[in-house]
Design a protein around this motif. Structure first.
Motif, short mmCIF file in Angstrom:
data_model
loop_
_atom_site.label_atom_id
_atom_site.label_comp_id
_atom_site.label_asym_id
_atom_site.label_seq_id
_atom_site.Cartn_x
_atom_site.Cartn_y
_atom_site.Cartn_z
N GLU A 92 0.88 -1.17 0.00
CA GLU A 92 0.00 0.00 0.00
C GLU A 92 0.92 1.22 0.00
O GLU A 92 1.62 1.46 0.98
CB GLU A 92 -0.91 0.00 1.23
CG GLU A 92 -1.96 -1.09 1.25
CD GLU A 92 -3.14 -0.79 0.33
OE1 GLU A 92 -3.32 0.40 -0.04
OE2 GLU A 92 -3.88 -1.73 -0.02
N LEU A 93 0.91 1.96 -1.07
CA LEU A 93 1.88 3.01 -1.25
C LEU A 93 1.27 4.40 -1.16
O LEU A 93 0.11 4.60 -1.53
CB LEU A 93 2.57 2.85 -2.62
CG LEU A 93 3.25 1.49 -2.85
CD1 LEU A 93 3.71 1.38 -4.29
CD2 LEU A 93 4.43 1.33 -1.91
N ASP A 94 2.05 5.36 -0.69
CA ASP A 94 1.65 6.75 -0.68
C ASP A 94 1.99 7.37 -2.04
O ASP A 94 2.48 6.70 -2.93
CB ASP A 94 2.35 7.51 0.44
CG ASP A 94 1.92 7.02 1.82
OD1 ASP A 94 0.72 6.71 1.97
OD2 ASP A 94 2.77 6.97 2.72
N SER A 95 1.74 8.66 -2.16
CA SER A 95 2.07 9.36 -3.40
C SER A 95 3.57 9.32 -3.66
O SER A 95 4.37 9.18 -2.73
CB SER A 95 1.60 10.82 -3.33
OG SER A 95 0.20 10.88 -3.16
N ARG A 96 3.96 9.48 -4.91
CA ARG A 96 5.37 9.57 -5.24
C ARG A 96 5.98 10.81 -4.58
O ARG A 96 5.29 11.81 -4.37
CB ARG A 96 5.57 9.67 -6.75
CG ARG A 96 5.23 8.41 -7.52
CD ARG A 96 5.66 8.52 -8.98
NE ARG A 96 7.12 8.57 -9.10
CZ ARG A 96 7.77 8.74 -10.25
NH1 ARG A 96 7.09 8.89 -11.37
NH2 ARG A 96 9.08 8.78 -10.28
#
Length: 365
Positions: A305-309
């Motif tokens: 689950e990734l945040d924004s770049r």
């Protein structure tokens, strides 16, 4: 000696000031449905819209009122806006056909350009744009929503680290229910479904994503061949253009399959990379899965689950500013890069030819 120190300090102070100076953006056209992005960017303290070229007065007034701006920003022509507003860069939010006209006006004036995907309506337009950009030493970048996705960046990182071995198949699926069904504005719908102003239908509108990502993942390889099938499954909404396209790219050791559609029941922008030992699934902007093979059909799955770049890649206008100001240098085949998008246009041109002829098109070496 003191004089030299003073000169050096003055130089560094002036450079720092230049980097912090507000980034002056001009807008070319307002009939692209994504134009709201630039008005959101204008709310930031480091970016300012200084001029908008839009001949449709009613359309211009609608956006100006909606965003609480002044009609003094509106110019009837791009040339007038460039001469009077003096932007540092121009963002294209008109038809894809107009991208060439934007570069023709901006490049000789040393004004940098960012266009919405795809780069152009044709390979001929793209090559002329590239020649102008190179001659006049301007940056010409192409914005894709998928370039903002942290999942695609992570997928690229894992793939390049050898997480799943060499690629054998890449599958990219993009699209939605169709421009009319999702309710795009009338000024956007008019040219999106025009084969001259948009270059094609779903084939260009969404086929460009897969060509762009495949070129990035494979370090700028040009495919050996391109095979495409297009259909018009909803002629009532899309009477002049294709709304369904499947494109197969063959490379020396892999294939890419691009599924571009205005008929998906649910909007999507996802990618799958299949290697020798596992697969990477970029499901959307923030969810990614990696499956490592176990036996015949088993696998061990890891979910992310990734945040924004990170900045500046969390926002296209930040990328544009950072590239223009020399703070960021794009990789040779970065999704935003001209090198990548010239190959994208070569792929899309071959896809149109293949779909029209019913034959595989082999690219020249």
């Amino acid at each position: 000696m003191k004089n030299w120190i003073g000169i050096i300090l003055l130089f560094w102070i002036s450079q720092a000031f230049a980097q912090d100076e507000i980034f002056r953006i001009g807008v070319a056209g307002l009939n692209h449905g994504h134009v709201g992005w630039v008005f959101e960017a204008d709310k930031r303290s480091d970016i300012q819209i200084v001029g908008i070229a839009e001949p449709d007065r009613a359309l211009a007034e609608r956006y100006i009122r909606a965003h609480g701006l002044s009609m003094d920003l509106i110019f009837e022509s791009l040339e007038e806006m460039l001469e009077k507003a003096r932007p540092e860069a121009v963002t294209g939010f008109g038809t894809t056909f107009a991208h060439l006209e934007i570069v023709q006006a901006c490049a000789p004036r040393g004004v940098h350009v960012m266009v919405e995907k795809p780069l152009a309506v044709s390979l001929a337009h793209a090559r002329e744009m590239a020649a102008l950009a190179q001659k006049h030493q301007i940056h010409l970048i192409t914005n894709y929503e998928t370039s903002w996705y942290a999942t695609n960046e992570k997928a690229h990182q894992l793939f390049k680290e050898g997480k799943i071995g060499d690629a054998r198949k890449i599958v990219v699926r993009d699209g939605h229910r169709g421009p009319k069904k999702i309710g795009v504005g009338p000024e956007f719908l008019e040219w999106l479904t025009d084969p001259d102003l948009n270059g094609a239908g779903a084939l260009l509108d969404f086929g460009c994503y897969g060509a762009n990502l495949s070129t990035w993942l494979l370090d700028g390889q040009r495919p050996l061949s391109v095979t495409a099938i297009t259909q018009q499954l909803n002629p009532a909404d899309n009477p002049k253009v294709d709304d369904e396209a499947t494109i197969i790219l063959t490379y020396p050791t892999s294939q890419t399959i691009i599924e571009a559609s205005w008929n998906w029941p649910i909007g999507r922008k996802d990618m799958e990379i299949y290697g020798l030992t596992g697969a990477i699934f970029s499901d959307n902007a923030k969810q990614l899965r990696v499956r490592m093979a176990r036996g015949y059909d088993g696998f061990q799955e890891e979910k992310f689950e990734l945040d924004s770049r990170p900045e500046p890649f969390d926002d296209p206008f930040s990328v544009l500013k950072s590239v223009v100001r020399g703070q960021t240098q794009l990789g040779a085949f970065d999704p935003y890069s001209l090198e990548n998008n010239l190959i994208v246009m070569e792929i899309l041109e071959a896809a149109k030819e293949s779909a029209a002829s019913g034959k595989t098109v082999f690219l020249s070496k």
